[in-house]
Structure formats: C-alpha cells, structure tokens
Design an enzyme around this catalytic site. Sequence first.
Site, mmCIF file in Angstrom:
data_model
loop_
_atom_site.group_PDB
_atom_site.id
_atom_site.type_symbol
_atom_site.label_atom_id
_atom_site.label_comp_id
_atom_site.label_asym_id
_atom_site.label_seq_id
_atom_site.Cartn_x
_atom_site.Cartn_y
_atom_site.Cartn_z
ATOM 1 N N GLY A 92 0.814 -1.219 0.000
ATOM 2 C CA GLY A 92 0.000 0.000 0.000
ATOM 3 C C GLY A 92 0.843 1.263 0.000
ATOM 4 O O GLY A 92 2.067 1.222 0.077
ATOM 5 N N GLY A 94 2.549 3.732 1.503
ATOM 6 C CA GLY A 94 3.113 4.042 2.826
ATOM 7 C C GLY A 94 3.532 5.484 2.962
ATOM 8 O O GLY A 94 3.571 6.049 4.055
ATOM 9 N N LYS A 115 3.958 11.677 -3.712
ATOM 10 C CA LYS A 115 4.917 10.744 -3.122
ATOM 11 C C LYS A 115 5.774 11.543 -2.140
ATOM 12 O O LYS A 115 6.298 12.598 -2.501
ATOM 13 C CB LYS A 115 5.793 10.172 -4.247
ATOM 14 N N ASP A 254 3.907 -4.975 -7.402
ATOM 15 C CA ASP A 254 3.268 -3.724 -6.970
ATOM 16 C C ASP A 254 3.787 -2.537 -7.778
ATOM 17 O O ASP A 254 3.237 -1.437 -7.680
ATOM 18 C CB ASP A 254 3.504 -3.472 -5.477
HETATM 19 P P1 AMP Z 1 8.753 0.940 -3.552
HETATM 20 O O1 AMP Z 1 9.939 0.064 -3.415
HETATM 21 O O2 AMP Z 1 9.065 2.419 -3.607
HETATM 22 O O3 AMP Z 1 7.858 0.534 -4.674
HETATM 23 O O4 AMP Z 1 7.913 0.788 -2.211
HETATM 24 C C1 AMP Z 1 7.505 -0.453 -1.700
HETATM 25 C C2 AMP Z 1 6.597 -0.231 -0.507
HETATM 26 O O5 AMP Z 1 7.298 0.424 0.552
HETATM 27 C C3 AMP Z 1 5.365 0.599 -0.771
HETATM 28 O O6 AMP Z 1 4.333 0.058 -0.011
HETATM 29 C C4 AMP Z 1 5.777 1.970 -0.274
HETATM 30 O O7 AMP Z 1 4.664 2.753 0.088
HETATM 31 C C5 AMP Z 1 6.615 1.617 0.935
HETATM 32 N N1 AMP Z 1 7.622 2.644 1.272
HETATM 33 C C6 AMP Z 1 8.775 2.922 0.619
HETATM 34 N N2 AMP Z 1 9.459 3.905 1.219
HETATM 35 C C7 AMP Z 1 8.719 4.293 2.296
HETATM 36 C C8 AMP Z 1 8.871 5.283 3.340
HETATM 37 N N3 AMP Z 1 9.931 6.067 3.409
HETATM 38 N N4 AMP Z 1 7.895 5.352 4.251
HETATM 39 C C9 AMP Z 1 6.823 4.561 4.222
HETATM 40 N N5 AMP Z 1 6.607 3.620 3.284
HETATM 41 C C10 AMP Z 1 7.540 3.479 2.330
HETATM 42 MG MG MG Z 2 6.218 0.999 -5.541
#
Ligand code: AMP
Ligand code: MG
Length: 476
Positions: A92, A94, A115, A254
């Site tokens: 989800g 985050g 973002k 995702d």
């Molecule tokens: P990503 O690798 O950017 O596709 O992110 C994978 C997951 O990690 C997703 O659910 C993002 O929302 C969450 N996520 C990545 N970085 C952060 C952060 N700094 N804080 C909260 N959630 C994060």
């Molecule tokens: Mg992502």
Amino acid sequence: MSIAPDTTVVLGHRFATELPEVALRWQAEPTPAPRLLVLNESLAIELGLDPAWLRSPDGIGLLVGTRLPAGAQPVAQGYAGHQFGGWVPRLGDGRALLLGELVDTKQRLRDLHLKGSGRTPFARGGDGLAAVGPMLREYLVSEAMHALAIPTTRALSVVATGRAVHRETTLDGAVLARIAASHLRVGSFQYVAAAGDLTVLRRLADHAISRHYPAAARADNPYLALLESVIAAQAELIARWMLVGFIHGVMNTDNMTISAETIDYGPCAFMDAFDPKTVFSSIDSSGRYAYGNQPAIAAWNLARFAEALLPLIADDQEHAVTLATAALQDFSKLHTASWSAGMRAKLGLGENVEDAVAQHLIEELLELLESERVDYTSFFRRLSRGTVEPAFGTWAARWRTLDPDLASMQRVNPVYIPRNHLVEETLAAATAGDMEPFNRLLTVISSPYDERSGFERYADPAPDEFGRCFQTFCGT
Ligand code: AMP
Ligand code: MG
C-alpha cells in the site's frame, strides 16, 4: 485589463467512491517551508491547470496536498505484491496519497498523486517521507521516457518541504506530484483477490476495464479480455524499454501498472555498454531484474495478475486456468513482435527486407555489441549517420546492402538519454541548491532526437571509471 485565470481545480474521487475497501481516507502532512523546485508547465496546461497559479502559495499547497479544493477525498491505496519473488500481503501507499482525479483538456481522467507526503497506515517501519534527490531523479527519468514516446506516469512538480529526512545522512525532504492514467497495479488485484471477496474483485476489474480497456467490456468474457489487454500492453511496453536500454530495477508486482504505464522510478537506469546481465540496483544482488531478464519477469508478474483474476474468468477454476494460460502464452509472441518491429526501425530497414534477413542481422549485431562492449545508445545514433567502429565493418557492409533509411533512423534513435553520470551530477548540484545543471539536462532529454551544439558531452558515454561501479539505490 487582464482576466484573472480560472483557478478552480476540480478533484474527482471516483476511485475512492467505487473502491472504498482499498481506499483509506488520509491527509498529507503539513510542510514547514515548501519551496517549488521544478514545475512541468506543459503538463500543467495539458491538465487544465494554470502554471502561474501553481507557483502561488495556494498552488504549491495543492502540490504538497495541504490545500485541497472542497470535496477532495485524498486516499492511501491498498495493494499487495511480490517483492523479489516473495509474497507481501500488505504493502500500500506508505508514503503516498491519491489526491483525486483530474479531467484533462482531452477529457481523459488522470490521477493526481503525491509521493513523500507523510506516513500513512501502510507505512510499516517507514517514515513516510522522500528526499529531494530521488524525487528529482523520478522527475528526470520519467520525463525522458515520455519524450522517448514510452508510456509512463508523468512528473508534475517537485516541492522541497523544509523537513529533514534521515537516511545515511540528513537530507532535504520533498514531495513529488505525479500524474498517471491510474495507480492500479498488479498488486492491487492481488490484494483484493487475497481478501477473497468476489464482489470487490469484480468491482476493481470493472473499474480497470472502464478506465483503461473499455473495449473489453463488450467481449464475451470481459475479464479474460482484461487479462489479454494488459498482457498485450505490457508486452509492448517492455519491448520499448528494451529498445532504449532502460532497466527498471525493481519490477515487483506492486510496481507494474494495469494501464501499462511505466511506474515507480526507484533504482532505474539506462544501460551503457550493451550487456543483458546489466544490473545497477544495489539491492538486486541476484540480478533478478537485470536488463535481459525484464521480459521474463514481466511474464511472471502477469501470471500473478492472471491468478488474481481466475475467479472472474470462469466459475470452473480448471477452465479458468486453461483460458488464462493460453492468454499468458501470447506474451512472448507479442513482445517479440513489438521488439523486432522496433529493432527494424532502429536499423532503418524498410518493409522490403525479409523478416529472416532482418532477424539474422539483428542477432549478429547483438552478439557484436556484447562482445565489443559498445555504448548502446550512441552506437545506433552513429549508425544513423552511416558510421561504425572497425569491428562492425563486415556487419555494416551487409546492413548497407539493405538500403537503410538514415533519416528515419534519426527519428527513433535518441542522442540524449538521462545517462547515469549526468543524472548523478545534476542531483548532486540540485541537493546543494543549484538547479541549473538539472534544468539543462531536462532540456536535452525532453527533445532526445534533436542534436544541439554546445551539448556534446550530454551525448557521450560515461567515463570508464564511472560506469564500472555505478549503483542505484531503492526506497530512498
Ligand atoms: P517501492 O519500493 O518504492 O515501490 O515501495 C515499496 C513499498 O514500501 C510501498 O508500499 C511503499 O509505500 C513503501 N515505502 C517505501 N518507502 C517508504 C517510506 N519512506 N515510508 C513509508 N513507506 C515506504
Ligand atoms: Mg512501488
């Protein structure tokens, strides 16, 4: 007398309304000292937004999610996903929010998404934040992809927040405003399918069909048609990545959209010397997402999409598997057809050149490119001027007998791509407060086929010492 611009922004909430089960109402965090670093004026105009207004305090407030029009319903979207092949039932948004949907000047529905807007209930251990460098990186690379005519989410703006973000060092926080056909992912379907409520799954599939593949609604089996449509669109997308040497770097389910727009520019990079094993991401130690693996990974992700759709495809699950398997088997054929057509265009081959001849020529070229470790992008551009290095002499002599169209080659082989060393250089300057190198690089990659005098170094490969050890980082 000047007429005040119409600054009424209407943000729809179709996703939030139709899919409340996967839309968590949430607010962006306040930003202590927002400062607009870059605004995509042409995209703003395309969206019917006034660029001058977007630069005002109210406009910047929209771009960080703190001043929303009345009626907006920002949400964090729920999704699951396979990360590096391992199942994660709850990911989800985050650190992201869907602010809502805009109707653009061509009457298309576009998501306005942030973002780096703060923690949400999906944040797990994360801080919900993003830093200036990685958000500018997404801006630059997604705009380069758009200019290369590759379907992608777009960057509308990056705003520095004035909030400190703690990584290995302390960095400046930023919010990226992103525009997408939608943020539906393979992982969105996996999330809903795993919850087991068929009515929600059907509603999600109907939402996707209506937004992206309306023709599927008229098919005998709309959900099988949805699967086939996504397979075809992704087969084409990945072919386009391969043709420009793009490596996504983190093709988790995702991070794969249903619209087949490229999404989530994390550790992505363009390949320099041609080598199918090329990996830049620091977390991809096994090379799962290497350049040459991308078609196979896309097919694997689409198989996960098909699994999620099975209950909708047919009541009899054995029959559903038979139908879905047949659809998945088309991926490789569709991908190869797109890629071969693109490669023929890169080589300027006309319709008179037989497929078998073209295929043989292409295979030999790839072998030579790999063994000679030639820079992929500049090789094709030189070729479009009719010149090659000596090792390619025999190959080029045969290519010339096919009467290649050099002018058409110059329309498909870019001069400028966001080369890793240039991206790093501009981000280092930007994080130190100097946006000038970023803006210069943005200018050239936004018109990638137009050679400009004074910008020669932007077309050149990285110095040797740079390329060997370059790594990109994810989730920063
Ligand atoms: P990503 O690798 O950017 O596709 O992110 C994978 C997951 O990690 C997703 O659910 C993002 O929302 C969450 N996520 C990545 N970085 C952060 C952060 N700094 N804080 C909260 N959630 C994060
Ligand atoms: Mg992502």
